[in-house]
Design an enzyme around this catalytic site. Structure first.
Site, PDB file in Angstrom:
ATOM      1  N   CYS A 141      46.100  29.981  57.244  1.00  0.00           N
ATOM      2  CA  CYS A 141      46.472  31.271  57.850  1.00  0.00           C
ATOM      3  C   CYS A 141      47.665  31.016  58.743  1.00  0.00           C
ATOM      4  CB  CYS A 141      45.251  31.790  58.648  1.00  0.00           C
ATOM      5  SG  CYS A 141      44.434  30.354  59.825  1.00  0.00           S
ATOM      6  N   ARG A 169      42.767  30.302  67.726  1.00  0.00           N
ATOM      7  CA  ARG A 169      41.419  30.736  68.124  1.00  0.00           C
ATOM      8  C   ARG A 169      40.214  29.732  67.985  1.00  0.00           C
ATOM      9  NH1 ARG A 169      39.521  28.826  64.170  1.00  0.00           N
ATOM     10  NH2 ARG A 169      39.182  29.943  62.222  1.00  0.00           N
ATOM     11  N   HIS A 195      50.771  21.453  61.049  1.00  0.00           N
ATOM     12  CA  HIS A 195      51.331  22.763  60.527  1.00  0.00           C
ATOM     13  C   HIS A 195      52.672  22.434  59.931  1.00  0.00           C
ATOM     14  CE1 HIS A 195      48.034  23.681  63.391  1.00  0.00           C
ATOM     15  NE2 HIS A 195      47.586  24.785  62.654  1.00  0.00           N
ATOM     16  N   ALA A 196      53.558  21.607  60.709  1.00  0.00           N
ATOM     17  CA  ALA A 196      54.931  21.371  60.309  1.00  0.00           C
ATOM     18  C   ALA A 196      54.882  20.592  58.849  1.00  0.00           C
ATOM     19  CB  ALA A 196      55.516  20.492  61.311  1.00  0.00           C
TER      20      ALA A 196
END
Length: 343
Positions: A141, A169, A195-196
């Site tokens: 996501c 979250r 995430h990178a």
């Protein structure tokens, strides 16, 4: 039109949404879902007329709960043209040998390692590269949100550097065993966050560093991002490009008073959206700021639904059913996905 037969293995937060989305597609047929626990989600699926498949040892448990079982997960995979694996993180890789042995195309989710698939996928970024790939991994996501922004900005000026902070979250609304409930937790404290690296599985060679924290909320993630682009950019050009890009919507807080993730969710509820899902990236227009060749912005990511349209497009890419623009349009039209302003 002969419909392709799609199986969804895993029927939780993502799986149930993907299953519902498949049922709305003109070129797809949901043949069933794989489920290993006879919980309320399985009961609801049964009530909706969705065929349920499970592992052989659990058939009795489902029947004891009054849930009809159509067969084993292996039976389901045999019948399918393609499997969308939405099992928990790491479980998808354990099912891959089954898909391989039966010669089935399969999609995996972002919780799996990138090497589970032939390619990692984001519809706006690399749909064409994914065409005909037997195994596709739909990125997470958060990565989906970042990639939509980065690939859209590339239309205006080549993105050379990205620095982003992800406020995650803590749990989905249904999750009662996760937290924190009274803390903000670095996730992790070391830099960069994963995430990178995940962005780099889709866009090769970009200079990107990400940091992440977990906040005590269940509604959405929030990203703050600074992009350095090749040429000086104009704020109005950025806004106009976002307004004309599918799966990105803007919210003007000054005009609408919508200035938080809670209010975004409330708007979705008031609009009557199913499960109050928001598969679009929601950019706070007021946050868009330029300084020479730097671009600053903030946006919300609804973790429960943002990857749903990506999975639908990935099915078509894998099986070569449609080109990029046609698939995105059909998916958006059938799922009611917006572009432009939220309000």
């Amino acid at each position: 039109m002969e419909k392709v037969k799609v199986a969804v293995n895993g029927y939780g937060t993502i799986g149930k949404r993907v299953a519902d989305a498949i049922r709305l597609q003109p070129d797809m047929e949901l043949i069933g879902v794989g489920k290993t626990s006879p919980n309320y989600e399985a009961i609801i699926a049964d009530k909706k007329g969705i065929k349920i498949y499970t592992v052989k040892d659990n058939i009795g448990k489902f029947e004891k709960s009054g849930i009809r079982v159509a067969g084993t997960i292996e039976d389901m995979v045999k019948e399918a043209d393609i499997v969308v694996d939405t099992t928990p993180n790491g479980v998808g890789a354990t099912y891959k040998p089954l898909y391989q042995s039966l010669g089935k195309n399969a999609l995996f989710q972002g919780g799996e390692k990138a090497d589970v698939a032939d390619i990692s996928f984001s519809a706006l970024c690399n749909y064409d590269e994914a065409k005909g790939k037997k195994y596709i991994r739909v990125v997470s996501c958060n990565t989906t949100g970042m990639l939509r922004i980065i690939c859209t900005m590339n239309k205006i000026s080549k993105v050379e550097k990205v620095r982003a902070t992800i406020v995650r979250r803590a749990a989905d609304p249904k999750e009662v065993k996760r937290g924190p409930i009274n803390s903000i937790v670095p996730d992790p404290a070391s830099v960069p966050s994963h995430h990178a690296k995940d962005v780099l599985t889709v866009i090769k060679g970009i200079d990107i560093v990400t940091m992440a924290v977990i906040a005590p909320t269940t509604l959405m993630h929030l990203h703050t991002m600074v992009l350095t682009v090749k040429d000086k950019v104009n704020r109005d050009d950025i806004i106009n490009t976002f307004l004309n890009t599918p799966r990105i919507i803007l919210v003007n807080s000054s005009r609408t008073t919508v200035s938080s993730t809670a209010e975004i969710i409330e708007v979705s509820r008031d609009m009557g959206r199913v499960r109050y899902d928001i598969p679009e990236v929601v950019v706070f227009e007021d946050s868009i700021y330029t300084n020479g060749n730097e671009v600053f912005l903030m946006y919300g990511v609804h973790q429960e639904s943002i990857v749903v349209p990506e999975n639908i497009d990935a099915i078509r890419a894998s099986l070569g059913l449609m080109g990029k623009e046609e698939s995105i349009k059909v998916t958006n039209d059938t799922l009611g996905i917006m572009k432009g302003y939220l309000l």
